[in-house]
Scaffold this active site. Sequence first.
Site, PDB file in Angstrom:
ATOM      1  N   ASN A   1      10.787  -6.086  -5.781  1.00  0.00           N
ATOM      2  CA  ASN A   1       9.831  -6.260  -6.884  1.00  0.00           C
ATOM      3  C   ASN A   1      10.589  -6.301  -8.209  1.00  0.00           C
ATOM      4  OD1 ASN A   1      10.152  -3.460  -7.893  1.00  0.00           O
ATOM      5  ND2 ASN A   1       9.299  -2.987  -5.882  1.00  0.00           N
TER       6      ASN A   1
ATOM      7  N   ASP B   1       5.847  -1.305  -0.757  1.00  0.00           N
ATOM      8  CA  ASP B   1       4.817  -0.786   0.156  1.00  0.00           C
ATOM      9  C   ASP B   1       5.023  -1.290   1.591  1.00  0.00           C
ATOM     10  OD1 ASP B   1       3.504   0.745  -1.706  1.00  0.00           O
ATOM     11  OD2 ASP B   1       2.257  -0.921  -2.398  1.00  0.00           O
TER      12      ASP B   1
HETATM   13  N1  CTP Z   1       4.992   5.590  -4.229  1.00  0.00           N
HETATM   14  C1  CTP Z   1       5.587   6.318  -3.243  1.00  0.00           C
HETATM   15  N2  CTP Z   1       5.807   5.747  -2.023  1.00  0.00           N
HETATM   16  C2  CTP Z   1       5.431   4.486  -1.779  1.00  0.00           C
HETATM   17  C3  CTP Z   1       4.799   3.738  -2.785  1.00  0.00           C
HETATM   18  C4  CTP Z   1       4.597   4.314  -4.011  1.00  0.00           C
HETATM   19  O1  CTP Z   1       5.907   7.489  -3.457  1.00  0.00           O
HETATM   20  N3  CTP Z   1       5.676   3.972  -0.594  1.00  0.00           N
HETATM   21  C5  CTP Z   1       4.780   6.220  -5.537  1.00  0.00           C
HETATM   22  C6  CTP Z   1       5.379   5.454  -6.704  1.00  0.00           C
HETATM   23  O2  CTP Z   1       6.726   5.832  -6.935  1.00  0.00           O
HETATM   24  C7  CTP Z   1       4.473   5.831  -7.863  1.00  0.00           C
HETATM   25  C8  CTP Z   1       3.137   6.059  -7.198  1.00  0.00           C
HETATM   26  O3  CTP Z   1       3.407   6.251  -5.806  1.00  0.00           O
HETATM   27  O4  CTP Z   1       4.871   7.035  -8.468  1.00  0.00           O
HETATM   28  C9  CTP Z   1       2.181   4.931  -7.351  1.00  0.00           C
HETATM   29  O5  CTP Z   1       2.805   3.746  -6.868  1.00  0.00           O
HETATM   30  P1  CTP Z   1       1.979   2.406  -6.731  1.00  0.00           P
HETATM   31  O6  CTP Z   1       2.839   1.340  -6.145  1.00  0.00           O
HETATM   32  O7  CTP Z   1       1.292   2.121  -8.036  1.00  0.00           O
HETATM   33  O8  CTP Z   1       0.884   2.897  -5.723  1.00  0.00           O
HETATM   34  P2  CTP Z   1       0.448   2.491  -4.301  1.00  0.00           P
HETATM   35  O9  CTP Z   1      -0.062   3.753  -3.679  1.00  0.00           O
HETATM   36  O10 CTP Z   1       1.513   1.764  -3.605  1.00  0.00           O
HETATM   37  O11 CTP Z   1      -0.811   1.588  -4.589  1.00  0.00           O
HETATM   38  P3  CTP Z   1      -0.974   0.010  -4.820  1.00  0.00           P
HETATM   39  O12 CTP Z   1       0.386  -0.615  -4.614  1.00  0.00           O
HETATM   40  O13 CTP Z   1      -1.975  -0.372  -3.803  1.00  0.00           O
HETATM   41  O14 CTP Z   1      -1.481  -0.129  -6.229  1.00  0.00           O
END
Ligand code: CTP
Length: 405
Positions: A208, A277
């Site tokens: 990303n 993710d």
């Molecule tokens: N995070 C994490 N582990 C993952 C993905 C995200 O610990 N596998 C953490 C990120 O470091 C951040 C928080 O979760 O502090 C939110 O990350 P974000 O990518 O916005 O959230 P997601 O839960 O992945 O939601 P989405 O991508 O659906 O918005």
Amino acid sequence: MVFAGKRILLGVSGGIAAYKAAELVRRLVGLSARVKVVMTRSAQEFVGPLTFQALTGEKVATAMFGPESEPLEHISLGQEVDAIVLAPATANLIGKLAGGLGDDLLTTIMLAATKPVLLCPAMNVEMWANPVVQGNVARLQGRGITVMEPASGSLACGAVGLGRLPEPDLIVEALARLVSPQDLAGYKVLVTAGPTHEDFDPVRFLTNRSSGKQGYALARVAWRRGAAVTLVSGPTALAAPYGVNRVMVRSARDMLAAVRERFVEADALLMAAAVSDYRPTQAEILKIKRCHEEMQFHLTQNADILKQMAPKKTRQIVVGFAAETHDLEAEARRKMQEKQLDLIVANDVNRPDSGFQVDTNEVTIIPREGEPVSLPLLSKEEVAAKILEVVAGLLKARDWGTAGA
Ligand code: CTP
């Protein structure tokens, strides 16, 4: 911002690295510090006082006695400033400081000094290795003086090894800690930063747009404010922040392992990394060849690191970040709830000057309890300072709560 309005006393002693002190002054003045320079007699054999006078706009102090000296300067100079840096510090200066001598202006100032001191030795490799010098350095450290290890490389005398004055940028970083509030002193802070790389094959990966800048700024500022900092970083081009223990990782799974290993002993986790993710379900061992008109890949969801840490929480303050394109606050609050966070930092990544890759960020800090704070567009370092102020407050509240229980 760290140095704005700060008063720094720079003591220059007589080594070839004295010329590098001029560059250090330039950096500090560029960061809005007010620098007063004191030179020993032998330092003036290497660089003229006029150089420092031109760079600082202030008279350079060189003598205890005589028409050029100011009355009581030998007492006041080490007491009126915010911090003192000795660069370069020769073996002779170090010896005199360790022995408590005051036979010239600089050593006398140091006897009466009451402000934090950063000592930056620079000398020949054998001199530095000399047990007498090492013993003197240890004595000064024992008295609370911060000593920067000399850098390794080719020395002016032709030798190669430890003895070079560290680069001015590093000295500035080390000095930043001495002039910053120490509200995180004694705490262990774990920060994650950057993207992750999820391999399709040996040459291609899923990633990303994260540059790691906000996470690195958090690590740098946390160290300045006194914390012991470990930075778990995904692949980035950024240099390791001074003083910070950096652990490089590649994939989300590597990052999970690195965080899991260090979470138990941390006081705070700031999860600024943009963790992928998903990962390719199968990473090919050999390079994928261009032989199909269309290709389909299967992706498998990566574990959520914050969710994995939540059940292991004992005393840790856990901070998440939410970079969103829409429904900013609602999404951030949902994530705070789901991931059992103490705090979430939300930013709108639609703006070109905020979020990924740029040096500025506009964020809202949302605590689990209390009102959200929306900050204006700031540098990522300023944003880091604001977040860490809140974290320091939560840590203090936690400690008082434990003490009262
Ligand atoms: N995070 C994490 N582990 C993952 C993905 C995200 O610990 N596998 C953490 C990120 O470091 C951040 C928080 O979760 O502090 C939110 O990350 P974000 O990518 O916005 O959230 P997601 O839960 O992945 O939601 P989405 O991508 O659906 O918005």
